[in-house]
Every structure is written in C-alpha cells, then in structure tokens.
Design an enzyme around this catalytic site. Structure first.
Site, PDB file in Angstrom:
ATOM      1  N   ASP A  22       0.903  -1.184  -0.109  1.00 29.35           N
ATOM      2  CA  ASP A  22       0.083   0.074  -0.006  1.00 29.35           C
ATOM      3  C   ASP A  22       0.827   1.150  -0.074  1.00 29.35           C
ATOM      4  O   ASP A  22       1.529   1.378   0.890  1.00 29.35           O
ATOM      5  CB  ASP A  22      -0.738   0.041   1.354  1.00 29.35           C
ATOM      6  CG  ASP A  22      -1.707   0.996   1.504  1.00 29.35           C
ATOM      7  OD1 ASP A  22      -1.874   2.294   0.378  1.00 29.35           O
ATOM      8  OD2 ASP A  22      -2.468   1.256   2.490  1.00 29.35           O
ATOM      9  N   ASP A  99      -5.112  -9.978 -15.959  1.00 33.86           N
ATOM     10  CA  ASP A  99      -5.914 -11.016 -15.744  1.00 33.86           C
ATOM     11  C   ASP A  99      -7.084 -10.534 -16.914  1.00 33.86           C
ATOM     12  O   ASP A  99      -7.642  -9.536 -16.723  1.00 33.86           O
ATOM     13  CB  ASP A  99      -6.582 -10.822 -14.369  1.00 33.86           C
ATOM     14  CG  ASP A  99      -6.868 -12.464 -13.889  1.00 33.86           C
ATOM     15  OD1 ASP A  99      -7.719 -12.895 -14.589  1.00 33.86           O
ATOM     16  OD2 ASP A  99      -6.426 -12.610 -12.821  1.00 33.86           O
ATOM     17  N   GLU A 259      -7.252 -20.293 -17.048  1.00 28.61           N
ATOM     18  CA  GLU A 259      -7.757 -21.096 -16.039  1.00 28.61           C
ATOM     19  C   GLU A 259      -8.766 -21.949 -16.433  1.00 28.61           C
ATOM     20  O   GLU A 259      -9.909 -21.781 -16.750  1.00 28.61           O
ATOM     21  CB  GLU A 259      -8.596 -20.103 -14.931  1.00 28.61           C
ATOM     22  CG  GLU A 259      -8.711 -20.789 -13.727  1.00 28.61           C
ATOM     23  CD  GLU A 259      -9.495 -19.880 -12.763  1.00 28.61           C
ATOM     24  OE1 GLU A 259      -9.598 -20.216 -11.316  1.00 28.61           O
ATOM     25  OE2 GLU A 259     -10.724 -19.057 -13.412  1.00 28.61           O
ATOM     26  N   ASP A 333      -6.733 -18.216  -4.961  1.00 27.16           N
ATOM     27  CA  ASP A 333      -8.071 -18.964  -4.421  1.00 27.16           C
ATOM     28  C   ASP A 333      -7.764 -20.191  -3.595  1.00 27.16           C
ATOM     29  O   ASP A 333      -8.545 -20.833  -3.434  1.00 27.16           O
ATOM     30  CB  ASP A 333      -8.550 -19.350  -5.946  1.00 27.16           C
ATOM     31  CG  ASP A 333      -9.123 -18.223  -6.777  1.00 27.16           C
ATOM     32  OD1 ASP A 333      -9.600 -17.323  -6.029  1.00 27.16           O
ATOM     33  OD2 ASP A 333      -9.245 -18.555  -7.956  1.00 27.16           O
TER      34      ASP A 333
HETATM   35  C1  NOJ Z   1     -11.542 -17.223 -10.955  1.00 31.87           C
HETATM   36  C2  NOJ Z   1     -10.892 -16.503  -9.944  1.00 31.87           C
HETATM   37  O1  NOJ Z   1      -9.560 -17.001  -9.876  1.00 31.87           O
HETATM   38  C3  NOJ Z   1     -11.580 -16.535  -8.673  1.00 31.87           C
HETATM   39  O2  NOJ Z   1     -10.648 -15.642  -7.792  1.00 31.87           O
HETATM   40  C4  NOJ Z   1     -12.929 -15.672  -8.846  1.00 31.87           C
HETATM   41  O3  NOJ Z   1     -13.486 -15.757  -7.716  1.00 31.87           O
HETATM   42  C5  NOJ Z   1     -13.528 -16.457 -10.014  1.00 31.87           C
HETATM   43  N1  NOJ Z   1     -12.657 -16.946 -11.084  1.00 31.87           N
HETATM   44  C6  NOJ Z   1     -14.959 -15.708 -10.536  1.00 31.87           C
HETATM   45  O4  NOJ Z   1     -14.530 -14.509 -11.014  1.00 31.87           O
END
Ligand code: NOJ
Length: 565
Positions: A22, A99, A259, A333
C-alpha cells in the site's frame, strides 16, 4: 526453442494487488506499491508478473466483477500509474500479464445495466437470459459456484432470469453473441497496444455453455446441480479461443495461460497444443482436488502423497512434448501451500517450503510463485467468520449453518480452505502493519507477521527467499529443466516425491521428502551406474547414504537434486 516461446523460460510471480503493498496508506495495496517493489522482484529473479484484476469494480469478488474493462480501479491508482509500472517493469527486464476476466462482468457494467432493461436493445444479448419455467422457477437446476443457491436470478423488467455461475453480482457474458466477442477482442487490443505481455484468462473453460441448458441429473439434496455440468469445456469453447487467437493474439508476441477449471488432461491438450493456436498453457486443478471431502473443497481431509503425485505426474507425462504445463502450488484462490502440503510448524516450515518449491520447479512447465510463498507465508485462522472478507467463505458459512453444522466444524473448514488464507497482506517486515501499510489493512494481517516476513527471512541463515533465488537462477536457460523428458519414480512411495528429467543423455534426479522422519530412498537400478553431483539441497549440502550409495537417507522434508553423468 522457438524465440516466441520466451514464456517457457519464464518464472512468473503472481501479485494480488490489494494485498501486496500500500503506497498511499489507505489500507489497500496499489499500483504504486508494486512499483516500489520492482527492485525486490528483479532481485528475486522473476521475469513475469501476473496481476490479478486492477480494473474498475464494485469489488464484490475482489475485482473479478468488472464494471469497466478500460479503467483502473481508483483504489489501485490511475492509468498513468499503470503505464509507469509497465515501463519500469520492462526496464527491469520484467514482463506483465493481466487478468482477462470475461466469463462474467459486474452487474454494474454498462452492458448489464442496459441489457436488463429490455429484450430488444443493443446489449440485450450480451448476457445469458432465459424465460422462467411454466411454474415461474429458474430455467434449470444449476447452483452457483460460490454456494449461494441457484445460478439464476430473476429480473422483473425483462421477466427473465440471467445466469451467474459465480456471485449474483457477476452475470455470465454471452459468448454466443459475436458483438460481445468483438468487444472482448477490442479490449484485449487496448491493453496489448499499451505493451502488456499477455493474459491469464479467468474461468476460460466455462465461457461456452451447452445451449439446451440441461438440468444436472446428479443434483444434491438441496436440489441444486453442478454449475460445471453444462458449462465446462462447452461445445464452442475452442472455436471461440481460435477466433481470439486469429483476431488478436496471433498479432502479438505474448504469453497466455487459461484457468481451466474441471478440465481433464485430454481436454486440456485441446487448449494448449501449439498447432491448435489457442493458448500457451492452462492452470489445471487435478492436484488441487486431492484433499476434497464430502463438501468438496471445504474439508479438513489430509491429502495422500500418492494421489498428489498421480495427479501431477499424469500432467507431466501427458503434456510431455505435445503441450506445456503451468506449475503452481497455490494462488489467490487456494490455501498457502506450506500449510496445505508441507508443515507450517516452526520446526519444519522452511524445510518443507523449500522442498515443495524444489519438486515443483524441476518439473516441465512455467512455474508460478504466489506473493509471499517466497518467504513461506502460512494459512491464517481468524476466530470469527466476521474477520473473513471472501464472499465464498461467507456463503459457505451460511450454507453449512443451514445444514446444521456447528460453528467449530465450519470454522475448521474455513481455516483450512478459505481463499483469504492467501489474501492476507504481504509481510514485508515486523513493523506495525507488517510494512504493508501504515494503517489497518482492508483485511487483517496474519498475526505471525512479526516472525515471518521478508526482512527476517532475508537476514536469516536459512532464507527461503534465497533458496527461491537459487532455483530461479538454476532453471534459467537450463535445457534439461526446460525441455527434458519427464519420468516418474515410485508413485506408490508414501513419503518421497521423485522423478527424473532427461535431455540429450543428461539427467537430473529430483527427490523431496514429505515426511517429518528420516526415510530411505533406494536409487532405482537403472540410475545406479551414474556418478552423481548434488546441485540443489535444502540442507547443508551433505548427503546421508549407505556405502555403495544405493540407498539415501532423507532427513525431514529434505530436497535433493542430482546431476547424473
Ligand atoms: C476465478 C478467479 O480466480 C476467482 O478468484 C474468482 O472468484 C472467480 N474466477 C470468479 O470470478
């Protein structure tokens, strides 16, 4: 190696911007914070950064719910800050991939605001709208991935339901619509023209849905079926990706990683075989499923090493020479890998973190380091659900409470698997707020920051950070690691992770012990004829072995890599 395949030599560092650094002391990490840390990243030796979404967003799903794909979220800074970051990273020899989250947008996106107004405006078909069933109920039984109930939400104005595989605030985009697809491609061009070096494509295996939207026949007791049922690797996903390649990606020298949730290895090949002209690699999930329990991801099961090896070895063998792997132990995640696959007790934390890094880094593929892994950051266990920020953790808490589970049981699952394990602020030093900020951060710090932090780690005799540096250095340009054939050893061994990599007659033997006891490793017969040179070790460089060196005695969490000649 083809010169455009630079990503085969890359080591990627993943930054979760909210929690990295930050710079303006509002408690939220930001772009200028990342800029401050470029010297740190350069010194570590990584040459690609993957930034989780930094676009304008109401932040229901921490930035994956995007309301404007062309703008930077105010909390992260400005477009100028981003352009400076890109320039400074490039000057330091570091590329940046962004992303691309286009499976869904935010409900706050102007497309959705228009789309929900009527069935006949320009944006009506940008999302997936369906009429209710005769009794007024949702079009099918799919449940939301975040556990909030149905994946469909009714909108009065249109008299229809829209699909949201994730949060209700994340309506799925309709990839069947060519206008929507062109909007996505235009947006990609916008960022590529700024000079970014590629994309991580979010939830990409879910963008094409079966158009008859069938009920999932295996629906659970609550009546909800799997949202993955009609959405994973759908009928047109490869057509869409080939179109994206032709229209956009083929014009740039970039890296792409998709992904690929719920994608078995044979299907993964369809995404990443170079001649198919889709993506460079995918994130697979098989090894993330080894400790799933009766409630799926939320469980307190311990994995079996043989399952972990089976999952990872399968990908290594199946992609060998025909595709390319991404290599990861965790990300934003997932829980912290040292807590999940290693041992985060103070005695073994460093050993197990370095052992895990070793057995990952020598596999074939591009390694991804998630921020903080390079100092062995661990899971966190907040006492109350109120301290958690992740929408999924809250939905799960509610769902499990409604099922009658006790607070203690639910919290144990959350402690093990909550995504917030990875999202606590980066621990830079032992000052207040861990050197991340000068104020209370958006999410509580892991209280262990006074011990586990970058400064302490780098100043200690056994630094995980320095070990990563060595691994990164060793990998760079090393043909055996990049191009060598992969051979598994001892799948059934319940303590040791072992394999070889061989290229033009040169072999590396990689060993890692997952045990906190001393364990024996019998060198396979076919490898005994070689002399061995120890090239990587997370102990003192001494090897314990019997007289003829046919048996090695691995100490707790020991990692050894030998060059065989
Ligand atoms: C995959 C992402 O890695 C995750 O963090 C996200 O919550 C889901 N897609 C939905 O957007």
């Amino acid at each position: 190696m083809n010169k455009n395949d630079w990503w085969k030599d890359a080591v990627v560092y993943q930054i979760y911007p909210q929690s990295f650094k930050d710079s303006n002391n509002d408690g939220i990490g930001d772009i200028n914070g990342i800029r401050e840390k470029i010297p740190y990243l350069k010194d570590l030796g990584v040459n690609v950064l993957w930034l989780n979404p930094i676009y304008e967003s109401p932040m229901v799903d921490n930035g994956y719910d995007i309301s404007d794909y062309y703008k930077i979220a105010d909390c992260y800074g400005t477009m100028e800050d981003f352009e400076n970051l890109l320039k400074e990273a490039h000057d330091a020899g570091i590329k940046i991939i962004m992303d691309l989250a286009v499976c869904a947008s935010s409900i706050e996106h102007k497309w959705f605001k228009e789309s929900k107004k009527s069935r006949d405006n320009k944006y009506s078909d940008y999302y997936i709208w369906k009429d209710p069933k005769e009794d007024g109920s949702a079009p099918n039984n799919w449940g939301s991935i975040f556990g909030s109930g149905s994946a469909w939400e009714y909108v009065e104005e249109r008299g229809q339901y829209y699909l949201h595989l994730f949060a209700v605030e994340q309506p799925d985009l309709n990839w069947e619509n060519p206008d929507l697809r062109n909007e996505v491609y235009e947006n990609m061009e916008f960022w590529l023209k700024k000079g970014i070096d590629g994309f991580r494509l979010d939830s990409i295996s879910l963008i094409s849905k079966k158009q008859d939207f069938p009920d999932d026949p295996t629906a659970g007791e609550n009546g909800y079926g799997s949202p993955y049922f009609g959405a994973s690797n759908g009928p047109r996903v490869h057509e869409f990706l080939q179109e994206m390649y032709e229209k956009v990606l083929s014009k740039y020298d970039v890296m792409t990683v998709g992904e690929a949730t719920r994608t078995p290895v044979d299907k993964a090949l369809l995404y990443c075989q170079p001649e198919r002209k889709e993506l460079n690699m995918v994130f697979q999930f098989d090894h993330m499923h080894v400790d799933y329990g009766k409630f799926g991801r939320y469980s307190d099961l311990k994995f079996k090493l043989s399952d972990l090896k089976e999952a990872m070895f399968l990908w290594q063998k199946s992609l060998n020479g025909v595709g390319w792997n991404s290599l990861y132990w965790d990300n934003h995640d997932q829980p912290r890998f040292v807590s999940r696959f290693g041992n985060d007790d103070s005695k073994y934390r460093k050993l197990s973190a370095t052992m895990l890094a070793t057995v990952l880094f020598f596999q074939q593929g591009t390694p991804f380091i998630y921020q903080g892994d390079e100092i062995g950051m661990t899971n966190v266990a907040f006492d109350s659900i109120d301290s958690y920020k992740d929408i999924e953790a809250h939905n799960m808490y509610l769902k499990f409470s409604n099922m009658g589970l006790s607070n203690d049981e639910i919290m144990s699952y959350i402690h093990n698997k909550s995504r917030d394990n990875a999202r606590t602020p980066m621990q830079w030093n032992s000052n207040s707020f861990a050197g991340f900020s000068c104020v209370d951060p958006w999410i509580e710090l892991n209280p262990n920051y006074s011990k586990i932090n970058v400064e302490n780690d780098m100043n200690s005799d056994f630094s995980i950070h320095d070990y990563y540096k060595k691994l990164i250095k060793y990998r760079k340009g090393n043909e055996i690691v990049r191009d060598g054939d992969f051979k598994e050893i001892g799948l059934e061994d319940s303590d040791i992770f072992s394999y070889t990599r061989t290229y033009k007659g040169k072999t590396l033997l990689v060993l890692g012990s997952f045990s906190d006891k001393k364990v024996c490793y019998n060198v396979p017969n076919n490898l005994q004829k070689f002399k061995r040179e120890l090239v990587v070790s997370n102990y003192d460089g001494n090897i314990e072995q019997n007289k003829d060196a046919s048996t090695l005695y691995l100490r707790p969490y020991e990692a050894l890599v030998f060059y065989m000649y």
